[in-house]
Design a protein around this motif. Structure first.
Motif, PDB file in Angstrom:
ATOM      1  N   LEU A 197      11.410   0.317   1.156  1.00  0.00           N
ATOM      2  CA  LEU A 197      10.771   1.247   1.095  1.00  0.00           C
ATOM      3  C   LEU A 197      11.488   2.341   1.566  1.00  0.00           C
ATOM      4  O   LEU A 197      11.441   3.471   0.869  1.00  0.00           O
ATOM      5  CB  LEU A 197      10.003   1.160   3.032  1.00  0.00           C
ATOM      6  CG  LEU A 197       8.707   1.299   2.943  1.00  0.00           C
ATOM      7  CD1 LEU A 197       7.351   0.828   4.694  1.00  0.00           C
ATOM      8  CD2 LEU A 197       7.071   1.459   2.043  1.00  0.00           C
ATOM      9  N   SER A 198      12.479   2.271   1.711  1.00  0.00           N
ATOM     10  CA  SER A 198      13.084   3.586   1.630  1.00  0.00           C
ATOM     11  C   SER A 198      14.620   3.941   0.503  1.00  0.00           C
ATOM     12  O   SER A 198      14.894   5.288   0.259  1.00  0.00           O
ATOM     13  CB  SER A 198      14.839   2.890   2.377  1.00  0.00           C
ATOM     14  OG  SER A 198      15.838   1.662   1.695  1.00  0.00           O
ATOM     15  N   ARG A 199      13.718   2.902  -0.918  1.00  0.00           N
ATOM     16  CA  ARG A 199      14.076   2.982  -2.152  1.00  0.00           C
ATOM     17  C   ARG A 199      13.333   3.417  -2.681  1.00  0.00           C
ATOM     18  O   ARG A 199      13.676   3.857  -4.079  1.00  0.00           O
ATOM     19  CB  ARG A 199      14.877   1.527  -2.128  1.00  0.00           C
ATOM     20  CG  ARG A 199      16.571   1.542  -2.218  1.00  0.00           C
ATOM     21  CD  ARG A 199      16.738  -0.007  -1.783  1.00  0.00           C
ATOM     22  NE  ARG A 199      17.421  -0.057  -3.608  1.00  0.00           N
ATOM     23  CZ  ARG A 199      18.095  -1.235  -3.687  1.00  0.00           C
ATOM     24  NH1 ARG A 199      17.640  -2.017  -3.210  1.00  0.00           N
ATOM     25  NH2 ARG A 199      18.385  -1.373  -5.110  1.00  0.00           N
ATOM     26  N   LEU A 200      12.555   4.298  -2.156  1.00  0.00           N
ATOM     27  CA  LEU A 200      11.383   4.779  -3.256  1.00  0.00           C
ATOM     28  C   LEU A 200      11.417   5.967  -2.487  1.00  0.00           C
ATOM     29  O   LEU A 200      11.569   6.484  -2.090  1.00  0.00           O
ATOM     30  CB  LEU A 200       9.531   4.380  -2.376  1.00  0.00           C
ATOM     31  CG  LEU A 200       9.338   2.551  -2.324  1.00  0.00           C
ATOM     32  CD1 LEU A 200       8.270   2.422  -1.938  1.00  0.00           C
ATOM     33  CD2 LEU A 200       9.177   2.208  -4.121  1.00  0.00           C
ATOM     34  N   PRO A 201      11.509   6.424  -3.864  1.00  0.00           N
ATOM     35  CA  PRO A 201      11.278   8.106  -3.406  1.00  0.00           C
ATOM     36  C   PRO A 201      10.771   9.284  -2.628  1.00  0.00           C
ATOM     37  O   PRO A 201      10.261  10.190  -2.550  1.00  0.00           O
ATOM     38  CB  PRO A 201      11.064   8.922  -5.447  1.00  0.00           C
ATOM     39  CG  PRO A 201      10.437   7.665  -5.816  1.00  0.00           C
ATOM     40  CD  PRO A 201      10.844   6.487  -5.178  1.00  0.00           C
ATOM     41  N   HIS A 202       8.957   8.736  -3.179  1.00  0.00           N
ATOM     42  CA  HIS A 202       7.767   9.512  -2.024  1.00  0.00           C
ATOM     43  C   HIS A 202       8.246   9.078  -0.842  1.00  0.00           C
ATOM     44  O   HIS A 202       6.694   9.384   0.107  1.00  0.00           O
ATOM     45  CB  HIS A 202       6.073   9.191  -3.053  1.00  0.00           C
ATOM     46  CG  HIS A 202       6.293   7.870  -2.545  1.00  0.00           C
ATOM     47  ND1 HIS A 202       6.352   6.532  -3.354  1.00  0.00           N
ATOM     48  CD2 HIS A 202       5.373   6.775  -1.613  1.00  0.00           C
ATOM     49  CE1 HIS A 202       5.382   5.648  -3.275  1.00  0.00           C
ATOM     50  NE2 HIS A 202       5.017   5.841  -2.338  1.00  0.00           N
ATOM     51  N   TRP A 252       0.586  -1.058  -0.008  1.00  0.00           N
ATOM     52  CA  TRP A 252      -0.196   0.223  -0.026  1.00  0.00           C
ATOM     53  C   TRP A 252       1.143   1.719  -0.175  1.00  0.00           C
ATOM     54  O   TRP A 252       0.515   1.832  -0.780  1.00  0.00           O
ATOM     55  CB  TRP A 252      -0.803   0.015   1.016  1.00  0.00           C
ATOM     56  CG  TRP A 252      -1.627   1.521   1.236  1.00  0.00           C
ATOM     57  CD1 TRP A 252      -2.770   1.109   0.914  1.00  0.00           C
ATOM     58  CD2 TRP A 252      -1.142   2.532   2.664  1.00  0.00           C
ATOM     59  NE1 TRP A 252      -3.118   2.597   1.323  1.00  0.00           N
ATOM     60  CE2 TRP A 252      -2.290   3.253   1.372  1.00  0.00           C
ATOM     61  CE3 TRP A 252      -0.452   2.815   2.571  1.00  0.00           C
ATOM     62  CZ2 TRP A 252      -2.186   4.770   2.708  1.00  0.00           C
ATOM     63  CZ3 TRP A 252       0.041   4.330   3.362  1.00  0.00           C
ATOM     64  CH2 TRP A 252      -1.286   4.761   3.033  1.00  0.00           C
ATOM     65  N   ALA A 253       1.535   1.684   0.916  1.00  0.00           N
ATOM     66  CA  ALA A 253       2.456   2.111   1.137  1.00  0.00           C
ATOM     67  C   ALA A 253       3.593   2.786  -0.227  1.00  0.00           C
ATOM     68  O   ALA A 253       3.543   3.990  -0.600  1.00  0.00           O
ATOM     69  CB  ALA A 253       3.908   2.356   2.290  1.00  0.00           C
ATOM     70  N   ALA A 254       4.109   1.630  -1.060  1.00  0.00           N
ATOM     71  CA  ALA A 254       4.657   2.094  -2.555  1.00  0.00           C
ATOM     72  C   ALA A 254       3.134   2.529  -3.180  1.00  0.00           C
ATOM     73  O   ALA A 254       4.378   3.071  -4.171  1.00  0.00           O
ATOM     74  CB  ALA A 254       5.371   0.533  -2.682  1.00  0.00           C
ATOM     75  N   ALA A 255       2.240   1.755  -3.522  1.00  0.00           N
ATOM     76  CA  ALA A 255       1.203   2.478  -3.694  1.00  0.00           C
ATOM     77  C   ALA A 255       1.311   3.663  -4.415  1.00  0.00           C
ATOM     78  O   ALA A 255       0.783   4.319  -4.855  1.00  0.00           O
ATOM     79  CB  ALA A 255       0.531   1.178  -3.685  1.00  0.00           C
ATOM     80  N   GLN A 256       1.522   4.462  -3.067  1.00  0.00           N
ATOM     81  CA  GLN A 256       0.718   6.170  -2.837  1.00  0.00           C
ATOM     82  C   GLN A 256       2.003   6.905  -3.209  1.00  0.00           C
ATOM     83  O   GLN A 256       2.487   7.714  -3.082  1.00  0.00           O
ATOM     84  CB  GLN A 256       0.634   6.348  -1.351  1.00  0.00           C
ATOM     85  CG  GLN A 256       0.094   5.377  -0.748  1.00  0.00           C
ATOM     86  CD  GLN A 256      -1.091   5.005  -1.275  1.00  0.00           C
ATOM     87  OE1 GLN A 256      -1.481   5.921  -0.948  1.00  0.00           O
ATOM     88  NE2 GLN A 256      -0.932   3.281  -1.541  1.00  0.00           N
TER      89      GLN A 256
END
Length: 300
Positions: A81-86, A49-53
């Protein structure tokens, strides 16, 4: 939908721990294989879910009842999660009993650890070695201890061994009342200890929880914080978003750092600017005791 800048405290069903701290109700508690599978599924659902936001900016603090980093799915969640830009920051509370090499795969500008040393549960040299591993990896971290009399020498030893830039925090022991002399000894180690020494009156006072900070459990139930049971909706159907907004605290007092750090009547967002989730002050705290508002109570 309007983009949000949201901080999420996630606590899934995991309740097992590899330590037996006498001051913790979850000491040496064991989860069944079924409970561990349920926790893993819940965490992977939350991570997806967090990755999709991507339209929002999120920061995440994992606050498991037990020890998460001995489980592969928590380590993997922090890395992913640390590697996601948002994702602005992803942090976890941990006893640091896990290995540390996996952090080399994380974005070390975003991942952070809130580490607690528990004397009697792990050899001092082993814990200090893990802290040195984090420093060598360039991983943001704070280190802390519970302010029990029997921990004072260990805390002093740890403070002397840690680099000056690593913040050593002290949590007031649950149910313990500190004399000024006792508090002074802990404040000499952690100049911010006065904020932990006494619970803070919070009834009706403005708090960021429920507006820009939320608590989420393994089923996706959203509450304003871990300590208020009223539900705001569910993360996965988006119903929580309509309930977000400024609101006063419904409780009489707040006595846990992950709660009172968000009170707008305290200056802790300035004190911990850039490091609220991992409990790292923006500047090294002054040895002079901070001015704590009078809206605080002696621990009973």
């Amino acid at each position: 939908m309007k983009p949000m800048d949201l901080t999420i405290l996630y606590r899934g069903p995991l309740a097992s721990c590899d330590y037996a701290c006498p001051y913790c109700p979850f000491a040496k508690r064991r989860d069944t294989p079924g409970q561990l599978r349920a926790d893993r599924a819940a965490l992977e659902r939350f991570t997806a879910w967090a990755a999709a936001q991507t339209g929002d900016r999120l920061s995440v603090l994992f606050t498991p009842w037990g020890e998460g980093l001995v489980r592969s799915w928590y380590r993997r969640a922090l890395v992913e999660l640390s590697r996601l830009p948002h994702i602005g920051r992803v942090a976890v509370q941990t006893n640091l009993s896990c290995r540390t090499g996996w952090l080399a795969d994380a974005d070390r500008d975003k991942v952070a650890l809130w580490c607690t040393y528990h004397p009697g549960q792990t050899p001092y040299d082993r814990f200090l070695g893990k802290c040195r591993d984090l420093a060598e990896l360039g991983v943001r971290h704070s280190v802390g201890i519970v302010g029990l009399d029997g921990h004072l020498d260990d805390a002093r030893r740890l403070r002397a061994a840690l680099p000056e830039e690593v913040y050593l925090w002290v949590n007031a022991a649950e149910g313990h009342t500190y004399t000024d002399e006792e508090a002074g000894r802990w404040t000499a180690l952690d100049p911010l200890f006065p904020y932990s020494r006494r619970p803070h009156e919070s009834a009706g006072l403005p708090c960021r929880t429920g507006e820009s900070v939320i608590s989420v459990d393994g089923d996706g139930t959203v509450r304003r914080c871990h300590f208020v049971r009223a539900e705001l909706g569910n993360l996965y159907d988006g119903s929580y978003r309509r309930a977000l907004g400024p609101r006063g605290c419904p409780l009489a007092v707040c006595d846990c750092h992950i709660g009172y750090v968000h009170l707008e009547t305290l200056p802790l967002y300035d004190v911990f600017a850039g490091g609220v989730l991992e409990r790292i002050p923006a500047r090294r705290p002054s040895p002079r005791s901070p001015s704590v508002p009078e809206r605080s109570l002696e621990r009973q």
